[in-house]
Scaffold this active site. Structure first.
Site, short mmCIF file in Angstrom:
data_model
loop_
_atom_site.label_atom_id
_atom_site.label_comp_id
_atom_site.label_asym_id
_atom_site.label_seq_id
_atom_site.Cartn_x
_atom_site.Cartn_y
_atom_site.Cartn_z
CB CYS A 1 22.99 -32.01 12.25
SG CYS A 1 24.63 -32.59 12.73
CD GLU B 1 -12.80 -2.57 5.07
OE1 GLU B 1 -13.63 -1.70 4.72
OE2 GLU B 1 -11.65 -2.62 4.62
NE ARG C 1 -13.74 1.25 -2.66
CZ ARG C 1 -12.63 1.79 -2.20
NH1 ARG C 1 -12.69 2.75 -1.32
NH2 ARG C 1 -11.46 1.35 -2.60
CG ASP D 1 -1.98 -1.01 1.18
OD1 ASP D 1 -2.04 -1.73 0.17
OD2 ASP D 1 -2.76 -1.11 2.15
CE LYS E 1 -7.70 3.12 5.64
NZ LYS E 1 -7.94 1.92 4.90
CE1 TYR F 1 -2.50 2.24 -6.88
CE2 TYR F 1 -3.43 3.15 -4.85
CZ TYR F 1 -3.51 2.93 -6.21
OH TYR F 1 -4.59 3.40 -6.90
S1 IVH Z 1 -15.06 5.42 6.24
C1 IVH Z 1 -16.65 8.33 3.29
N1 IVH Z 1 -14.20 3.96 8.25
O1 IVH Z 1 -10.82 2.19 4.18
C2 IVH Z 1 -15.76 7.51 4.12
N2 IVH Z 1 -13.50 3.36 6.08
O2 IVH Z 1 -9.14 3.83 2.46
C3 IVH Z 1 -15.72 6.10 3.75
N3 IVH Z 1 -12.08 1.37 6.00
O3 IVH Z 1 -13.05 2.34 1.50
C4 IVH Z 1 -14.89 5.22 4.53
N4 IVH Z 1 -12.08 0.98 8.16
O4 IVH Z 1 -12.93 0.16 2.92
C5 IVH Z 1 -14.18 4.15 6.93
N5 IVH Z 1 -13.55 2.76 10.14
C6 IVH Z 1 -13.54 2.94 8.82
C7 IVH Z 1 -12.82 2.07 7.96
C8 IVH Z 1 -12.83 2.33 6.59
C9 IVH Z 1 -11.66 0.55 6.98
C10 IVH Z 1 -11.75 1.22 4.58
C11 IVH Z 1 -12.91 1.34 3.66
C12 IVH Z 1 -12.58 2.49 2.77
C13 IVH Z 1 -11.09 2.49 2.83
C14 IVH Z 1 -10.53 3.84 2.46
#
Ligand code: IVH
Length: 699
Positions: free
Chosen positions: A442, A185, A148, A43, A127, A46
């Site tokens: 060994c 998620e 998504r 990531d 996250k 990227y």
């Molecule tokens: S909010 C408009 N909250 O991270 C805001 N995303 O890098 C939308 N993700 O597409 C996302 N944990 O797949 C949000 N607590 C969290 C999250 C989260 C993982 C992922 C999600 C998003 C991606 C963005």
């Protein structure tokens, strides 16, 4: 990449071709990640590409006409799935990597809203490192689930999501909207991931590199029966379209209230979250969560901050693909890719041959990694690794680095398989591999110089005889110059012999002599552990010392007597007997006993109670049983903490047990604790309890 970036200078032609090359590169990686579930770069790599591209595109818009992959969220759906058009787009998040980034995010947002930074309040969440999905509930019933996709159109994965136990098919409770799209998620817990990979490998099927790929691959299956066999979990973190029945609108004004409502209706919402934080509070949440990262049952790649006030959220609005009111504060990457240059074979203390990956140096998990264990030959086959491959390397917390698997798309034509040597790389003795064992050994024992060296290092280590200064370089020389052939010889070394070693000043030679001398009065438990008897770890050594009270008694003990000692089973007992029945070992022990005086039975745990005030000791007066494996700390260390904080440990659960700390894969002891109604704590809670003391560096 950096070199090429410098060379674009100001030449429009070069800038244009750099932009086009970057776009092609970014699209390739978007495809690998989103469509094939098999990323080729990390990531972080990227993100670096995207940042460079974004920079060039914004500085030279005239050189970069047409759509940019930077504005693309995810990727178009797989053609095999039907499409779902998102009524409310599924967006991405901007990333932040430092405290300054966060401060900037907050002040920019405040400026946009015409408010002062101090008044803004945020929610903080994990996250999750999984796959974003949208679940549509109508009248509380799950009617549709989608990935998504590209943010506007996703894949219809309704049948696959229906088999995820965490996802309720029917919401419960009061005040549920008529239409509720839940965003969240799907992920795979570490424990489930390990079990899945074991199953896959037993069936000769593909093993997954990490839980995210496993979750993505499992969710995007055309056959939901396959998904059903794959244990997936779900956490909700937000909403999409919401429609209330007329007059039934609930008064929800903050993001945290939304999460509370989702939880109330039966949707899984992670407990690790905080509401109404200031910028300072966010940073504290970040560091606290980073510390707990390794002990969470699933992987996260950062934390997410969102403006609490929904009204301010809509006022702040969006920039291209991400909201202005939220940001992802990313953790340092634990995975990176690098080249596998070769595989060395190391001989351990017990003769086990361990293949070790020699890697092109790579920065991962906060350090530069050049070596990583590959465990054994079967593991290399199971993971499909060849020398010359580009491989994924993982280093999480303090755990030793590991090679996860190859990046198939990058395998060079000259990649070659690893072959386990059939003779010891150190002493040439033909190796043996017992039918039920995964490792080759060994069999030469202490006549193999590698095993001899390891035996010295084991004896001298801090947790055994604690001879500081007797490290690898010194041991190598002592063994190679034939100054020692057994651990008993250590006590016959002279200061002159030590001073004659390479890189050994007079002063350090005399320091080492005093260290060796000091170890003459070690405790019985340290000596027993230091002898390196197979299956006798620190804890067993302590139990044996306290039970038998002298080395003579242990040497004289028959199998039956040994089995009376706590936690000693037939395998350990047989190993102890085998050790002392060996005349060479026995002679070494005699010589050792002539050189050292065992003054105490045990001086470990080498910890004094941290606090004298009993009420400040979380385990005061408690009998605690540790079971299962702890992800973030050795069991002995955990036991030391319990003792240091007023408790004692026991190996079996009974009515006298006050508390059971259950790690991963806890089995019968956990079940017994539950049956007896004994309090059970998971690893995360345990770490939380000892955290204030760890922070003080108390142990
Ligand atoms: S909010 C408009 N909250 O991270 C805001 N995303 O890098 C939308 N993700 O597409 C996302 N944990 O797949 C949000 N607590 C969290 C999250 C989260 C993982 C992922 C999600 C998003 C991606 C963005």
């Amino acid at each position: 990449m950096a070199g090429q970036q410098a060379s674009v200078s100001e030449d429009p032609q070069k800038i244009r071709s750099r932009i086009l090359a970057l776009r092609a590169e970014v699209i390739k990686h978007q495809q690998a990640y989103h469509m094939l579930d098999a990323p080729i770069i990390t990531d972080a790599q990227y993100d670096a590409l995207v940042r460079e591209l974004e920079g060039l595109e914004s500085r030279y818009p005239e050189l970069a006409p047409g759509p940019s992959p930077v504005d693309q969220v995810g990727f178009a759906p797989k053609r095999e799935f039907s499409e779902v058009r998102h009524r409310v787009p599924m967006l991405s998040l901007n990333n932040a990597f430092s405290e300054e980034d966060i401060q900037q995010f907050v002040s920019r947002l405040a400026q946009n809203l015409g408010l002062s930074s101090e008044v803004l309040r945020f929610s903080a969440e994990l996250k999750f490192d999984g796959i974003a999905v949208s679940l549509r509930y109508e009248q509380g019933r799950l009617v549709e689930a989608a990935t998504r996709g590209d943010g506007s159109v996703g894949e219809d994965i309704t049948p696959n999501v229906r088999v995820i136990q965490d996802v309720p098919s029917q919401l419960v409770g009061l005040g549920i909207p008529q239409v509720l799209e839940v965003r969240g998620e799907v992920l795979m817990r570490r424990r489930d991931f390990d079990a899945l990979n074991e199953r896959q490998s037993a069936r000769g099927e593909k093993v997954f590199v990490n839980p995210r790929n496993a979750a993505a691959g499992s969710l995007r299956q055309l056959d939901p029966k396959v998904t059903a066999e794959r244990p997936l979990s779900f956490f909700a973190y937000g909403t999409g379209e919401v429609q209330w029945a007329l007059g039934k609108e609930r008064n929800i004004s903050t993001h945290s209230e939304w999460l509370d409502a989702l939880a109330e209706w039966g949707l899984p919402v992670a407990d690790d979250r905080a509401a109404a934080l200031s910028c300072e509070g966010l940073l504290k949440f970040y560091s606290r969560t980073l510390e707990r990262r390794a002990s969470l049952p699933f992987e996260i790649d950062g934390v997410v901050y969102k403006l609490e006030s929904l009204q301010l959220q809509s006022q702040a609005g969006y920039v291209s693909r991400a909201p202005r009111f939220a940001v992802a504060h990313k953790f340092p990457a634990e995975e990176a890719s690098t080249r596998l240059l070769g595989i060395d074979v190391q001989v351990g203390r017990t003769g086990a041959l361990t293949p070790v990956a020699r890697l092109e140096p790579v920065f991962v998990g906060g350090v530069t990694v050049t070596n990583a264990t590959l465990h054994n030959a079967d593991e290399i086959i199971r993971k499909g690794i060849m020398i010359g491959d580009t491989v994924w390397v993982r280093r999480a917390g303090d755990v030793i680095p590991e090679v996860l698997g190859p990046i198939a798309a990058l395998r060079p034509a000259q990649a070659r398989p690893f072959v386990m040597p059939t003779s010891c790389p150190e002493c040439g003795t033909p190796t043996v591999r017992e039918a039920e064992e995964a490792v080759s050994r060994c069999p030469a024992g202490l006549t193999c110089s590698a095993q001899r060296k390891q035996a010295f290092l084991h004896f001298a280590q801090r947790r055994a005889m604690d001879i500081e200064g007797l490290g690898e370089k010194i041991v190598d020389q002592l063994v190679e110059k034939n100054l020692v052939s057994s651990i008993a010889d250590l006590y016959e070394l002279t200061a002159d012999q030590l001073a004659a070693l390479d890189r050994m000043a007079k002063k350090s030679a005399s320091n080492l002599m005093s260290q060796i001398d000091a170890s003459r009065s070690a405790s019985l438990s340290r000596l027993l552990f230091g002898l390196g008897i197979r299956h006798v770890g620190e804890r067993t050594a302590r139990d044996l010392a306290l039970h038998f009270k002298s080395l003579q008694a242990i040497r004289a003990a028959g199998l039956e007597d040994l089995l009376q000692a706590p936690d000693v089973g037939p395998v350990v007992a047989a190993s102890i007997r085998e050790f002392f029945d060996n005349p060479e070992q026995s002679a070494i022990v005699d010589r050792l006993l002539a050189s050292i005086r065992l003054e105490r039975l045990d001086d470990r745990p080498a910890v004094a109670p941290v606090s004298r005030a009993v009420d400040a000791q979380p385990f005061a007066g408690m009998t605690v049983v540790l079971t299962g494996s702890l992800g973030s700390m050795a069991r002995d260390e955990a036991a030391n903490w319990i003792i240091a904080l007023g408790g004692k440990t026991s190996s079996s659960v009974s009515a006298k047990t006050s508390l059971v700390i259950a790690g991963e894969a806890a089995g019968s002891k956990l079940a017994r604790a539950q049956a007896l109604g004994i309090r059970v704590m998971d690893e995360a809670a345990f770490l939380e309890l000892i955290r204030p003391f760890r922070d003080q560096g108390a142990l």
